[in-house]
Design a protein around this motif. Structure first.
Motif, PDB file in Angstrom:
ATOM      1  N   UNK A  87       0.706  -0.752   0.184  1.00 34.44           N
ATOM      2  CA  UNK A  87      -0.229   0.162  -0.249  1.00 34.44           C
ATOM      3  C   UNK A  87       0.780   1.396   0.071  1.00 34.44           C
ATOM      4  N   UNK A  88       0.804   1.957  -0.574  1.00 34.32           N
ATOM      5  CA  UNK A  88       1.529   3.338  -1.319  1.00 34.32           C
ATOM      6  C   UNK A  88       0.644   4.402  -0.263  1.00 34.32           C
ATOM      7  N   UNK A  89       1.416   5.391   0.473  1.00 33.81           N
ATOM      8  CA  UNK A  89       0.564   5.847   1.347  1.00 33.81           C
ATOM      9  C   UNK A  89       1.589   7.482   1.235  1.00 33.81           C
ATOM     10  N   UNK A  90       1.109   8.125   0.490  1.00 33.10           N
ATOM     11  CA  UNK A  90       1.519   9.498   0.427  1.00 33.10           C
ATOM     12  C   UNK A  90       1.073  10.864   1.664  1.00 33.10           C
ATOM     13  N   UNK A  91       3.007  11.024   2.048  1.00 32.92           N
ATOM     14  CA  UNK A  91       3.018  11.845   3.793  1.00 32.92           C
ATOM     15  C   UNK A  91       3.081  13.270   3.075  1.00 32.92           C
TER      16      UNK A  91
END
Length: 295
Positions: A87-91
């Protein structure tokens, strides 16, 4: 910032953010954008990733004839995390630079789930006056941002549709691909031969631009003025669009498996602008293994 520059940069980010199936820890790609035979933009993108995180940086700058109309350079960056399930999570996302004499900066912050927390925006007053948008529902205020969208395409089965949030509007990006295309020789790129052709589409689904009739007329007038000026320049300098026969509606993108490097990359693209058709070409590639691809 003219409507042409805004749309060009938006398309630019989405197109370059497609370096799929990368295996090296660091990839550097340089793309030129050609109008009527002239280089009008250059973009240099760098991706660094590990099993748990990613960082993307991009520099976009006007070149040649474009600098007669809009002198500008922009730097974009995005960082985020990669979960155990991929899962890709932008920060964090930053867009800053200088266009037509105006400095600008926009910075987005996301929490550990990828939900938008806040932003900081420092834009010229004129931009803000011409850039009013409808409110985005809170439930839609999630990443990925435009650059983090790249990481979704690094998966074995990239989604056919993805929603991207940039702080004030949500864009749905759709991609449909089919094999069987053939790229001919081009003086703009060392890439040719068999390729996969994809059709790229985007649509604003929240945060629509709000224009008064006066603002709309102003925008259309500026676009028409830019188009006519570009046409006059092309006639005087006799530019040549060597791929004119490939011109078509939408944004077609050609991807190619570069066997010696182990990558499938976007190598060419074509999209409409106020000036006419602009074409993208992969010019040079470098990886953390020290392998280069260049003319």
């Amino acid at each position: 910032m003219t409507a042409f520059i805004i749309r060009t940069l938006a398309s630019l980010i989405a197109i370059i953010s497609m370096a799929a199936n990368a295996t090296a820890e660091r990839v550097e790609a340089t793309y030129n954008f050609i109008w009527n035979g002239f280089v009008v933009f250059t973009a240099e993108a760098v991706l660094e990733q590990s099993s748990a995180s990613y960082a993307i940086n991009m520099n976009v700058r006007t070149r040649g004839v474009m600098r007669l109309f809009n002198r500008g350079e922009g730097d974009l960056s995005a960082v985020g995390t990669i979960g155990p399930d991929g899962q890709i999570v932008a920060r964090h996302y930053v867009s800053k630079g200088r266009w037509s004499g105006d400095d600008y900066r926009k910075e987005l912050f996301f929490d550990e789930t990828g939900k938008f927390i806040r932003w900081e925006r420092d834009w010229p007053d004129e931009w803000l006056e011409d850039y009013e948008r409808a409110a985005v529902p809170e439930i839609m205020q999630y990443g990925p941002d435009g650059l983090s969208f790249l990481m979704l395409l690094l998966t074995e089965s990239p989604p056919a549709a993805t929603r991207v949030f940039d702080g004030d509007h949500v864009m749905e990006i759709r991609l449909a691909c089919a094999r069987g295309s053939e790229l001919k020789d081009s003086r703009h790129s060392p890439i040719k031969g068999a390729a996969t052709k994809c059709q790229f589409e985007s649509e604003t689904v929240a945060g629509e631009l709000i224009e008064t009739e006066e603002q709309q007329q102003k925008r259309l007038k500026e676009e028409e003025k830019a188009r006519k000026k570009a046409e006059r320049y092309a006639r005087r300098h006799q530019g040549e669009d060597e791929d004119a026969e490939e011109d078509e509606a939408g944004i077609p993108i050609w991807l190619q498996q570069i066997e010696e490097l182990g990558y499938t990359l976007p190598v060419r693209a074509s999209f409409k602008s106020d000036w006419g058709t602009i074409r993208m070409y992969l010019k040079e590639l470098k990886t953390s293994d020290g392998v280069h691809l260049k003319p």
